[in-house]
Design a protein around this motif. Sequence first.
Motif: not given
Length: 621
Positions: A487-498
């Motif tokens: 959630k704190g990463s630069h590309n957070k909008k492109s990354i979903k975590y399960n």
Amino acid sequence: MKKLALPEDILLRVEKPGRYIGNEFNTVLKNPEEVEIRFAMCFPDIYEIGMSHLGIQILYDMFNQREDVYCERVYSPWTDLDRLMRQNNIPLFALESQDPIKDFDFLGITIQYEMCYTNILQVLELSGIPLLSSERNEDDPIVIGGGPCTYNPEPLADFFDLFYIGEGETSYFELLDAYKENKAVNGTRKDFLEKAANIPGIYAPLFYDVEYNPDGTIRSRSKNNPAVPETIIKQVVLEMDDTYYPEKPIVPHIKVTQDRAVLEVQRGCIRGCRFCQAGMVYRPVRERSLEFLRERAKTLIENTGHDEISLISLSTSDYPYLGELVNFLIEELGSNGVNISLPSLRIDSFSLDVMSKVQDVKKTSLTFAPEAGTQRLRDVINKGLTEEDILNGSALAFEGGWDRVKLYFMLGLPTETEEDIKGIADICNAIANKFYGIPKEQRSNRLQITASTSFFVPKPFTPFQWSKMLPLKEYMDRARTVNHAIKGSHNKKSIKYNWHDADVTILEGLFARGDRRVGKAILAAYKKGCIFDAWTENFSFRKWMEACEETGVDIDFYTVRGMETTEILPWDFINTGVTKNFLLREYNNAMNAMVTPNCREKCEGCGAAAFGGGVCHENKS
């Protein structure tokens, strides 16, 4: 019209009646009165999952080639039918004949996953077979288990008469012949079990005793029958073209999990991932010839009507003739609208080229498993994948048109640090940077990375079999750390975590590393109503905790306690070909983050090459 074991009013009250009526295309039908052995083959989960399992299809076809044997199928009834069968006193039945399982000579259960253990008891109880093998009489079927979970059969020892260790194509006919011989001389059930125990790969728990030290570790394991062997030797098919493979697999009525033709290209794996049980116990690598696969692919499509064929193995990228096979399938089957599925590929230029030939990249995701977030930890687990491999492969995929990526990681691996945990977010972010580094006109507008983490379970016959697990809370804390970092990463909008709750992982560890004492907890949990534990809507961690407490089973003893390399392990009586010395050497290499080459690069002398008189493909002269 075919008789049905379930009355019409019952069928109309269950979710999917097609699970229970049988008579699918390519089903084998025989007259039960004209055979000498009736064998019920069971997958202890619902029909849709069991029908997707190649192993049962192979054995079903193999058994039914014998005129004196009739092999039929049975699956776990879903909870709706389970309830109705108990209310109406309907015994569990086989799909082909609809006859009660209790009337069969054998009930063979494939054990693929630890969380199906209570379903095994469900199958036994609904069949009217005593749950404990010690309580069965001469009229009860012989209950035999097979599959990967039998590499530690001890938690289930109280419930099975026999276990088959290894690949079923080798010793089953000898077992069936022994059964016929025993019947011919009016031998007892125990007489047969003693004969069976002397067939290679067959383990009869009845004839072995275990004693424990005051600290709970195993003091000794001994035979109580001098006629049985000390060690059970895993069974291996050495010639993959000269063995059984179904030409007419059963085609289900309803949609199942893997609704396609399946072509097994090889067994075993050249990679030496230190967490992977399959990669160790299925050694040595054995390939099917290109000629065999070409012919069988055409036959499978002709005899099933499927519009998709899947090439499977533990690492399909490592099949040496993959390019030639795929080209053949495209030329031979592609014009007829048959799709080709390629699971278990590595992310490299060769694999991406192969995938691009058979997949519409706009409709499919690219899936691969870095397993760990840092190179140090990937070296610890001997993943054989560098960060450069990951990033270069991702860049090639994005240039080829892919814009959806699924990444799989593990948390709780041995020696894992906070840097390794946060590294999962870092590698996801670095992959996204590769995508957005491509000029806009050469890529799609949006990237979607889905990162998933499972939790590490040390499995028998792996270099990590001695490693400890983490407490439940620690697993979840690590998942939250990953979530926060993403959630704190630069590309957070492109990354979903399960991620999933870790309570199931704790039980997997208990069953994977348990001894015979764990069987009491399994039985107690079943009596509390635990079935379909692999299904989130049915799983009750509270009931399992109660069952363990009531039976005196200390979960922490089997999970968070690291096992000593000098202690007797519950599964030490099984010989898989891979030596304990090799596993220990690999364990020490892991602790020093030392990489071991794969089998094609260098033979490390694991023991499997000469197992059963065979040789690894890589070492043939």
